[in-house]
Design a protein around this motif. Sequence first.
Motif, PDB file in Angstrom:
ATOM      1  N   ARG A 158      35.049  61.789 -11.037  1.00  0.00           N
ATOM      2  CA  ARG A 158      34.974  60.402 -10.561  1.00  0.00           C
ATOM      3  C   ARG A 158      34.270  59.540 -11.618  1.00  0.00           C
ATOM      4  O   ARG A 158      33.304  58.828 -11.340  1.00  0.00           O
ATOM      5  CB  ARG A 158      34.270  60.300  -9.213  1.00  0.00           C
ATOM      6  CG  ARG A 158      34.601  59.010  -8.446  1.00  0.00           C
ATOM      7  CD  ARG A 158      33.849  58.885  -7.126  1.00  0.00           C
ATOM      8  NE  ARG A 158      34.167  59.947  -6.193  1.00  0.00           N
ATOM      9  CZ  ARG A 158      33.269  60.767  -5.658  1.00  0.00           C
ATOM     10  NH1 ARG A 158      32.009  60.657  -5.971  1.00  0.00           N
ATOM     11  NH2 ARG A 158      33.647  61.701  -4.805  1.00  0.00           N
TER      12      ARG A 158
ATOM     13  N   ARG B 178      37.719  56.282  -8.834  1.00  0.00           N
ATOM     14  CA  ARG B 178      38.035  56.255  -7.403  1.00  0.00           C
ATOM     15  C   ARG B 178      39.022  55.139  -7.085  1.00  0.00           C
ATOM     16  O   ARG B 178      39.965  55.324  -6.304  1.00  0.00           O
ATOM     17  CB  ARG B 178      36.753  56.047  -6.586  1.00  0.00           C
ATOM     18  CG  ARG B 178      36.979  56.046  -5.078  1.00  0.00           C
ATOM     19  CD  ARG B 178      35.701  55.726  -4.325  1.00  0.00           C
ATOM     20  NE  ARG B 178      35.271  54.347  -4.575  1.00  0.00           N
ATOM     21  CZ  ARG B 178      34.169  53.808  -4.070  1.00  0.00           C
ATOM     22  NH1 ARG B 178      33.367  54.532  -3.323  1.00  0.00           N
ATOM     23  NH2 ARG B 178      33.850  52.559  -4.334  1.00  0.00           N
TER      24      ARG B 178
ATOM     25  N   GLY C 163      36.498  63.477  -7.791  1.00  0.00           N
ATOM     26  CA  GLY C 163      35.061  63.700  -7.750  1.00  0.00           C
ATOM     27  C   GLY C 163      34.642  65.068  -7.269  1.00  0.00           C
ATOM     28  O   GLY C 163      33.446  65.344  -7.148  1.00  0.00           O
TER      29      GLY C 163
END
Length: 464
Positions: free
Chosen positions: A153, A166, A203
């Motif tokens: 991420r 994101r 992430g």
Amino acid sequence: MNAPLAASQIDPALLEGLRALLGARVSTSESDRAQHGRDESRHAARLPDAVCRAMSTEEVAAIVKLCAAHDTPIVAYGAGSSLEGALIPLKGGVSLDLTSMNQILSVRAEDLDATVQAGVTRKQLNAHLRDTGLFFPVDPGADATIGGMAATRASGTNAVRYGTMRENVVNLTVVLSDGRVIRTRSRAKKSSAGYDLTGLFVGQEGTLGIITEVTVRLYGIPEVMAAATCSFPTVEAAVDTVIQTIQMGIPISRVELLDDRAIEAVNAYSKLTLPVTPTLFFEFAGSQSGVEEQAAIVEELAKGEGASNWRWSTDADERSKLWQARHDIHWAIRALRPGAKGWGTDVCVPISALAEVIREVRKETSQQSFGTTLVGHVGDGNFHLGMQIDPDDPAEWAKANEINDRMVKHAIRLGGTCTGEHGVGIGKMKFMREEHGEALDVMHLIKNALDPKGIFNPGKVLPA
């Protein structure tokens, strides 16, 4: 700090199966294993038992099936630029090198997106896009792979305007722990169908699945881009300028803070001549009139906080030199204390709390025997503390650990996070319970459901 080289302990039957699949792209040599047993973090190296270089999603799925059948750990490997030990194979096993998966599969300019294999780097993608008038904006500094950026991420200097990975990953192709291949969503701009699997795998640091393809958002290259610098009497004055800029809604592309020690480092390393005081680097983008208006407003805000030496330019070479110096800050800081071990750590807080946490960090670091630098993507409340530690001085390591712990705990108390973009890896696991509370138990449930054998990057992200 590094473990001595150890002989490969890979199961002979597994090694035979991998070689039948990949041929010479399987290696158990000490040099290959040593390269894949470390990253850019302070954490001690650990060697994998074998290195496998995959070239397709199908090969990754076959490798995962073989490793699962032999209960062997797998750690995905990209550019090797992790700062929290995310790539270190703590339990040996296979380091799965994805850098040969470097094909740009499609660019759909009309939809403003592109699909790439996981090993494509951000610079490679932008070079490919150069003649389209489009670019991919997420810029963590290192020329990281797109798959690695999705897995961690990643963020970077452009996040204040364009967001992090994101916001910029449309969908993913992921290999699960039993070898199944899934796509996390469609390319539609929005959907209310089902769970957000894309968000789940962005992430997860290779602990839930292996990302093999990424579809990312693209943006039009602005008509005009300008860079500016200005010097401040204190770090706090610089931060206050940033807070006012963001709260006024001025659409800056980037705003970076470097303290006086960081400026000293970039002047020496990148041959700049900036005043050695806390400094902000800005970038403005848009139409000519829009850029001029943005710059004029920010200049007045900065002067109100005591800033001086305001300089700005639309010259592409000057702008490139400035941002290259910012990207090289890791190496510039390392050069301040030759032979030292670098410890880079980061936190992110709501922007209203930024001045407070920075002030406390500077109190902690001002009297230390080792060098410290503070830099940050302060437009979104994220900053980095760099510490250069004598590798043979336990007292310095202990003090650096204490400073890191206090900084993180203070950030969490202020509604922030233990890491804005470096990832959890090994180094930030101990703060996960404090930050997430009972939500950490839900994360364990997800991990156990998707990776019941625990073969994906064991010992990372989630504390036992």
